[in-house]
Design an enzyme around this catalytic site. Sequence first.
Site, PDB file in Angstrom:
ATOM      1  N   TRP A  71       1.794   0.852   6.674  1.00 31.49           N
ATOM      2  CA  TRP A  71       1.980  -0.516   7.128  1.00 31.49           C
ATOM      3  C   TRP A  71       0.750  -1.244   7.007  1.00 31.49           C
ATOM      4  O   TRP A  71       0.550  -2.554   7.297  1.00 31.49           O
ATOM      5  CB  TRP A  71       2.795  -0.709   8.697  1.00 31.49           C
ATOM      6  CG  TRP A  71       4.142  -0.350   8.341  1.00 31.49           C
ATOM      7  CD1 TRP A  71       4.911  -0.025   7.521  1.00 31.49           C
ATOM      8  CD2 TRP A  71       4.830  -0.616   9.542  1.00 31.49           C
ATOM      9  NE1 TRP A  71       6.301  -0.192   7.855  1.00 31.49           N
ATOM     10  CE2 TRP A  71       6.226  -0.314   9.229  1.00 31.49           C
ATOM     11  CE3 TRP A  71       4.758  -0.773  10.947  1.00 31.49           C
ATOM     12  CZ2 TRP A  71       7.249  -0.233  10.035  1.00 31.49           C
ATOM     13  CZ3 TRP A  71       5.873  -0.827  11.827  1.00 31.49           C
ATOM     14  CH2 TRP A  71       7.339  -0.409  11.484  1.00 31.49           C
ATOM     15  N   LYS A  72      -0.610  -0.575   7.003  1.00 33.36           N
ATOM     16  CA  LYS A  72      -2.017  -1.069   7.146  1.00 33.36           C
ATOM     17  C   LYS A  72      -1.850  -2.125   8.686  1.00 33.36           C
ATOM     18  O   LYS A  72      -0.942  -1.730   9.716  1.00 33.36           O
ATOM     19  CB  LYS A  72      -2.179  -1.948   5.961  1.00 33.36           C
ATOM     20  CG  LYS A  72      -2.036  -1.188   4.824  1.00 33.36           C
ATOM     21  CD  LYS A  72      -2.608  -1.914   3.596  1.00 33.36           C
ATOM     22  CE  LYS A  72      -2.243  -0.910   2.174  1.00 33.36           C
ATOM     23  NZ  LYS A  72      -2.836  -1.512   1.164  1.00 33.36           N
ATOM     24  N   HIS A 127      -8.434   6.315   3.542  1.00 36.01           N
ATOM     25  CA  HIS A 127      -7.898   5.280   2.529  1.00 36.01           C
ATOM     26  C   HIS A 127      -8.978   4.257   1.961  1.00 36.01           C
ATOM     27  O   HIS A 127      -9.999   4.148   2.981  1.00 36.01           O
ATOM     28  CB  HIS A 127      -6.959   4.353   3.434  1.00 36.01           C
ATOM     29  CG  HIS A 127      -6.144   3.396   2.364  1.00 36.01           C
ATOM     30  ND1 HIS A 127      -6.675   2.213   1.949  1.00 36.01           N
ATOM     31  CD2 HIS A 127      -4.850   3.301   2.110  1.00 36.01           C
ATOM     32  CE1 HIS A 127      -5.937   1.691   1.189  1.00 36.01           C
ATOM     33  NE2 HIS A 127      -4.626   2.266   1.319  1.00 36.01           N
ATOM     34  N   GLU A 180      -9.332   1.389   1.800  1.00 37.20           N
ATOM     35  CA  GLU A 180      -9.652   0.112   2.735  1.00 37.20           C
ATOM     36  C   GLU A 180     -10.695   0.416   3.709  1.00 37.20           C
ATOM     37  O   GLU A 180     -11.249  -0.651   4.158  1.00 37.20           O
ATOM     38  CB  GLU A 180      -8.384  -0.556   2.863  1.00 37.20           C
ATOM     39  CG  GLU A 180      -7.811  -1.457   1.994  1.00 37.20           C
ATOM     40  CD  GLU A 180      -6.161  -1.626   2.113  1.00 37.20           C
ATOM     41  OE1 GLU A 180      -5.596  -1.032   3.323  1.00 37.20           O
ATOM     42  OE2 GLU A 180      -5.676  -1.820   1.064  1.00 37.20           O
ATOM     43  N   GLU A 186      -4.624   6.915  -5.033  1.00 40.18           N
ATOM     44  CA  GLU A 186      -4.606   5.473  -5.166  1.00 40.18           C
ATOM     45  C   GLU A 186      -5.744   5.009  -5.841  1.00 40.18           C
ATOM     46  O   GLU A 186      -6.785   4.763  -5.331  1.00 40.18           O
ATOM     47  CB  GLU A 186      -4.812   5.236  -3.544  1.00 40.18           C
ATOM     48  CG  GLU A 186      -3.817   5.923  -2.735  1.00 40.18           C
ATOM     49  CD  GLU A 186      -3.172   5.018  -1.650  1.00 40.18           C
ATOM     50  OE1 GLU A 186      -2.031   4.904  -1.465  1.00 40.18           O
ATOM     51  OE2 GLU A 186      -4.193   4.152  -1.023  1.00 40.18           O
ATOM     52  N   GLY A 197      -2.430  -3.281  -3.860  1.00 35.54           N
ATOM     53  CA  GLY A 197      -2.321  -4.675  -3.604  1.00 35.54           C
ATOM     54  C   GLY A 197      -2.419  -5.550  -4.844  1.00 35.54           C
ATOM     55  O   GLY A 197      -2.455  -6.749  -4.540  1.00 35.54           O
ATOM     56  N   SER A 226       0.787  -0.436  -5.761  1.00 35.69           N
ATOM     57  CA  SER A 226       1.606  -1.373  -6.508  1.00 35.69           C
ATOM     58  C   SER A 226       2.764  -0.549  -6.689  1.00 35.69           C
ATOM     59  O   SER A 226       3.686  -1.002  -7.723  1.00 35.69           O
ATOM     60  CB  SER A 226       0.768  -1.997  -7.746  1.00 35.69           C
ATOM     61  OG  SER A 226       0.062  -2.942  -6.917  1.00 35.69           O
TER      62      SER A 226
HETATM   63  P1  13P Z   1       0.247  -1.260  -2.118  1.00 37.90           P
HETATM   64  O1  13P Z   1       1.522  -0.867  -2.265  1.00 37.90           O
HETATM   65  O2  13P Z   1       0.623  -2.704  -1.323  1.00 37.90           O
HETATM   66  O3  13P Z   1      -0.443  -1.656  -3.483  1.00 37.90           O
HETATM   67  O4  13P Z   1      -0.877  -0.468  -1.157  1.00 37.90           O
HETATM   68  C1  13P Z   1      -0.909   0.742  -1.461  1.00 37.90           C
HETATM   69  C2  13P Z   1      -1.890   1.531  -0.532  1.00 37.90           C
HETATM   70  O5  13P Z   1      -2.747   1.024  -0.370  1.00 37.90           O
HETATM   71  C3  13P Z   1      -1.104   2.444   0.116  1.00 37.90           C
HETATM   72  O6  13P Z   1      -1.915   3.183   0.862  1.00 37.90           O
END
Ligand code: 13P
Length: 261
Positions: free
Chosen positions: A17-18, A102, A104, A174, A180, A219
Amino acid sequence: MSPDMKKTAQKFVIANWKMHGNFEQNQALLNAYVSKLNGLKDTQVVVCVPYPYLAQAQSLLQGTDIAWGAQNLAKNENGPFTGEVSAQMLRDFGCEYVILGHSERATAYCESDENIAQKFMVAKQHGITPILCVGETLIEREAGVMELKVGKQLDTIIDLYGADVFNDAIVSYEPIWAIGTGLAASPEQAKAMHKFIFDKLTQANGAQKNSVKILYGGSVNPQNALQLFAVENIDGGLIGKCSLSAQEFEGICQAAESSVG
Ligand code: 13P
């Protein structure tokens, strides 16, 4: 699915969910997850929520087939580490999974591979399944060094703790350029990297088949999920944006379920 079956689930679909949601939205989303996704036969569904909502996830999901987890943990057991959350604290809320490394976080909070490796071990020691994220930037892919990058991320853990620690763990490939952006890796690109990861962990483990699960993230949506999940060595997905819609997430989980067998 009983707790023992979780370990043998063939596919995993994990919601990340971030930093999204609020109490009310989460309640609706988690209830929808349960009504749509409880009782899948071959797919373990997991939702990794922001820390403050772990208690909410626990109260709405316990007794269902859906597990919950966090998006980070501290490498220390306890002590003067303001703002950190320990593995034991996660266990207090029934957390069985944790996302680590992750991109991010690695980028914004300067997490080193060594730091992530330590967290990986701490999670294992507390019976929490680590979901280790690995992947390359677009520049690294264009330079053809994506396997070097991912190899180093895995080697940091193998060198420190041995390849055995990947047993019953989860690795999520990833590619950073796919997160995203709406531009998922093609099945061919994913296939090559998943084979690289599988071979590396298997060889490092003395050629024994490692019980690691290797997910793809970046994605994934209900339209591309089936094709991606059908690829050899892709054991499911780590889902960002589409996990925030019960309908889209259900589509992805159903794709996982129908890719088995
Ligand atoms: P998206 O599915 O929004 O591209 O994000 C992938 C992600 O970062 C899962 O950890």
